[in-house]
Scaffold this motif. Structure first.
Motif, mmCIF file in Angstrom:
data_model
loop_
_atom_site.group_PDB
_atom_site.id
_atom_site.type_symbol
_atom_site.label_atom_id
_atom_site.label_comp_id
_atom_site.label_asym_id
_atom_site.label_seq_id
_atom_site.Cartn_x
_atom_site.Cartn_y
_atom_site.Cartn_z
ATOM 1 N N MET A 237 23.688 6.144 -12.043
ATOM 2 C CA MET A 237 24.757 6.704 -11.225
ATOM 3 C C MET A 237 24.722 8.232 -11.209
ATOM 4 O O MET A 237 25.133 8.865 -10.229
ATOM 5 N N VAL A 243 26.495 8.393 -2.019
ATOM 6 C CA VAL A 243 26.705 7.028 -2.487
ATOM 7 C C VAL A 243 27.625 6.274 -1.537
ATOM 8 O O VAL A 243 28.592 6.815 -1.014
ATOM 9 N N SER A 245 29.860 2.872 -1.919
ATOM 10 C CA SER A 245 30.310 2.036 -3.028
ATOM 11 C C SER A 245 31.328 1.008 -2.572
ATOM 12 O O SER A 245 32.010 1.177 -1.560
ATOM 13 N N CYS A 247 33.613 -2.688 -4.580
ATOM 14 C CA CYS A 247 33.843 -3.405 -5.828
ATOM 15 C C CYS A 247 34.451 -4.764 -5.522
ATOM 16 O O CYS A 247 35.091 -4.967 -4.483
ATOM 17 N N TYR A 271 23.503 2.670 -3.029
ATOM 18 C CA TYR A 271 24.508 1.641 -2.754
ATOM 19 C C TYR A 271 24.881 1.013 -4.091
ATOM 20 O O TYR A 271 24.029 0.399 -4.748
ATOM 21 N N VAL A 272 26.150 1.146 -4.495
ATOM 22 C CA VAL A 272 26.579 0.669 -5.809
ATOM 23 C C VAL A 272 27.792 -0.238 -5.651
ATOM 24 O O VAL A 272 28.789 0.141 -5.034
ATOM 25 N N TRP A 299 22.140 -3.480 -2.923
ATOM 26 C CA TRP A 299 23.187 -3.055 -3.845
ATOM 27 C C TRP A 299 22.697 -2.995 -5.288
ATOM 28 O O TRP A 299 22.151 -3.974 -5.801
ATOM 29 N N PRO A 319 37.139 2.696 -8.794
ATOM 30 C CA PRO A 319 35.968 3.124 -8.010
ATOM 31 C C PRO A 319 36.342 3.609 -6.612
ATOM 32 O O PRO A 319 35.603 4.408 -6.021
ATOM 33 N N GLY A 323 35.681 8.104 -7.407
ATOM 34 C CA GLY A 323 34.229 8.158 -7.280
ATOM 35 C C GLY A 323 33.636 9.452 -7.797
ATOM 36 O O GLY A 323 32.499 9.477 -8.293
ATOM 37 N N SER A 333 30.429 10.703 -0.499
ATOM 38 C CA SER A 333 30.593 9.278 -0.790
ATOM 39 C C SER A 333 31.268 8.581 0.384
ATOM 40 O O SER A 333 32.017 9.188 1.152
ATOM 41 N N TRP A 335 33.404 4.965 0.777
ATOM 42 C CA TRP A 335 33.971 3.772 0.157
ATOM 43 C C TRP A 335 34.154 2.695 1.219
ATOM 44 O O TRP A 335 34.641 2.958 2.314
#
Length: 489
Positions: A237, A243, A245, A247, A271-272, A299, A319, A323, A333, A335
């Motif tokens: 990370m 990024v 992201s 969750c 991509y997380v 991912w 998250p 971030g 980022s 989201w």
């Protein structure tokens, strides 16, 4: 000579003959009349047919032209709905999903989701709207050739009233006012704990005062506060500059693979996806397993231990809003809520929503309501929060003077936060910390607290609140697959 039997006047005989003649004549006349009527009926039909034939012969060009013109208009409208990028061309350049050992299972999962969502998964078609009588694409991305050569701006110095943000932690106890005993994880009666730190009301008020160096709570207060990440994941990370992201905690939603990403972005964007062990078990039960390289498709899956809140919605805010704390080296980022499939090139999105308009944060306007106070009523009506906790929040906002206006800085006062695009600057980092503290203190409904924080902070002006049709262009909305399971205190 005898007289004749009948008199010489034979008029009776003549009359008799005359009557018969008249009767025959009348019969012939009736027959002729009936024949004439029959012939007239046929003549009307013949005249109507002749008129139709004459009309067709006279206007045949017009009869051919009208359907042809209608077909041309229809085809022209279809051309107007085509995206600025040729879908076939983009599809050729979209990076292929890494093929782990369970690729067949992953494809099956995509097919299953496709059936559940009515075919909404993996759609790349653009969303359009009519402007000045002309149909245009809502999200105006750069042409394909320019997207391939986009460079990420590098801002070493940030202009604005906030130059630095310092986060209060357990090691910095001088910022903790009064005799405060920090609660442990998931303590009933309060949502402040060792992860958030116990922010007092006076500290809350001071946090909204803008200084060059801002000091405030912003999660990760204590090493014992939870939200633990492995060293291997943390090292990965820290390499991310840009990024995307999402969750899924509590086993709620499946992982939808992003689409529409160009090869140039694949080399520059992380991509997380953050999971907990409940989600991990739910996915493994469906044979969807993380590969040895920690990836599922595009991912990188980061499994988090020791979530700090019993409310999974609140765990998801970590998250979503923090971030900048999870990715300390990231400059930008995006989201994306787990109920959506991201379907655009991330660098193209940053250019369209941030760089082109010199904005540092972009978020969608709300599609249904415009006022925080109207949203509070809807939250109670839909049982998204209890009436008591909503009343506490709204009472505080009224006391602080939050206006009931439905417009804020020329846009809707209410926003929809399923997609957040931002540059990581000291000012936006401060904003996200303030926002996170509000959802911890009051309700988890972040749509209620976003306008308040924006109104209180006042100095965050470079914000792009885009219309709903752009949000719909950014993602395929899938909806929540299953209800998240809460943690047990």
């Amino acid at each position: 000579m005898a007289s004749p039997i009948f008199p010489s006047n034979i008029s009776s005989l003549s009359i008799s003959v005359a009557d018969d003649d008249d009767s025959d004549e009348l019969s012939r006349m009736r027959t002729r009349v009936r024949r004439k009527r029959k012939k007239h009926h046929h003549r009307v039909k013949n005249e109507l047919s002749q008129r139709i034939i004459r009309f067709v012969l006279k206007y045949w060009t017009l009869l051919i032209f009208l359907p042809a013109a209608g077909l041309l208009i229809y085809e022209a409208s279809k051309i107007g709905r085509k995206p600025s990028l040729d879908d076939a061309k983009v599809s050729e350049q979209v990076v292929e999903v890494r093929k782990p050992s369970f690729q067949a299972d992953l494809n099956k999962n995509i097919d299953d989701n496709n059936n559940k969502s009515g075919g909404n998964l993996n759609r790349l078609d653009p969303v359009t709207h009519i402007v000045g009588g002309v149909r245009e694409r809502c999200l105006n991305l750069l042409p394909y050739e320019e997207l391939q050569h986009l460079d990420i701006p590098n801002h070493d110095e940030f202009s604005g009233p906030v130059k630095n943000v310092v986060y209060i932690s357990e090691k910095d106890t001088r910022h903790i006012g009064g005799n405060i005993t920090l609660s442990g994880q998931r303590t009933e009666g309060t949502r402040f704990n060792l992860f958030t730190g116990h922010q007092t009301f006076d500290q809350r008020e001071r946090s909204f005062k803008v200084n060059e160096t801002a000091k405030l709570h912003c999660g990760f207060y204590s090493e014992n506060g939870g939200f633990k990440i492995s060293d291997e994941d943390r090292s990965y990370m820290q390499t991310c500059k840009v990024v995307v992201s999402t969750c899924a905690f509590g086993g709620g939603d499946d992982l939808h693979q992003p689409i529409g990403m160009l090869e140039a972005s694949h080399e520059k964007v992380c991509y997380v996806a953050f999971w907990d062990y409940i989600t991990l078990a739910a996915q493994e039960s469906q044979e969807h397993r993380i590969g040895e390289d920690h990836f599922i498709g595009k991912w990188r899956v980061v499994v988090v231990r020791d979530l700090p809140f019993a409310d999974q919605r609140l765990n998801g805010k970590i998250p979503k809003m923090l971030g900048h704390r999870l990715f300390p080296q990231a400059k930008y980022s995006i989201w994306v809520d787990s109920k959506s499939q991201f379907r655009r090139d991330p660098l193209g999105v940053l250019e369209a929503l941030l760089w082109r308009s010199n904005s540092v944060l972009a978020i969608s306007e709300h599609g249904a309501r415009s006022s925080v106070y109207d949203e509070a009523k809807a939250v109670v009506k839909k049982h998204k929060a209890t009436p008591e906790e909503v009343e506490v929040q709204i009472t505080q906002y009224r006391h602080d003077g939050l206006p009931e206006d439905k417009r804020l800085y020329g846009k809707k006062a209410l926003n929809e936060a399923s997609i957040i695009v931002r540059e990581h600057t000291p000012l936006t980092n401060l904003f996200m910390c303030l926002w996170f503290n509000e959802v911890v203190r009051f309700t988890s409904r972040d749509q209620m607290s976003f306008p308040y924080v924006l109104w209180r902070l006042k100095v965050l002006k470079d914000i792009h609140r885009f219309p709903v049709c752009i949000r719909k262009d950014l993602v395929n909305s899938m909806g929540h697959v299953r209800k998240a399971k809460p943690l047990i205190s």
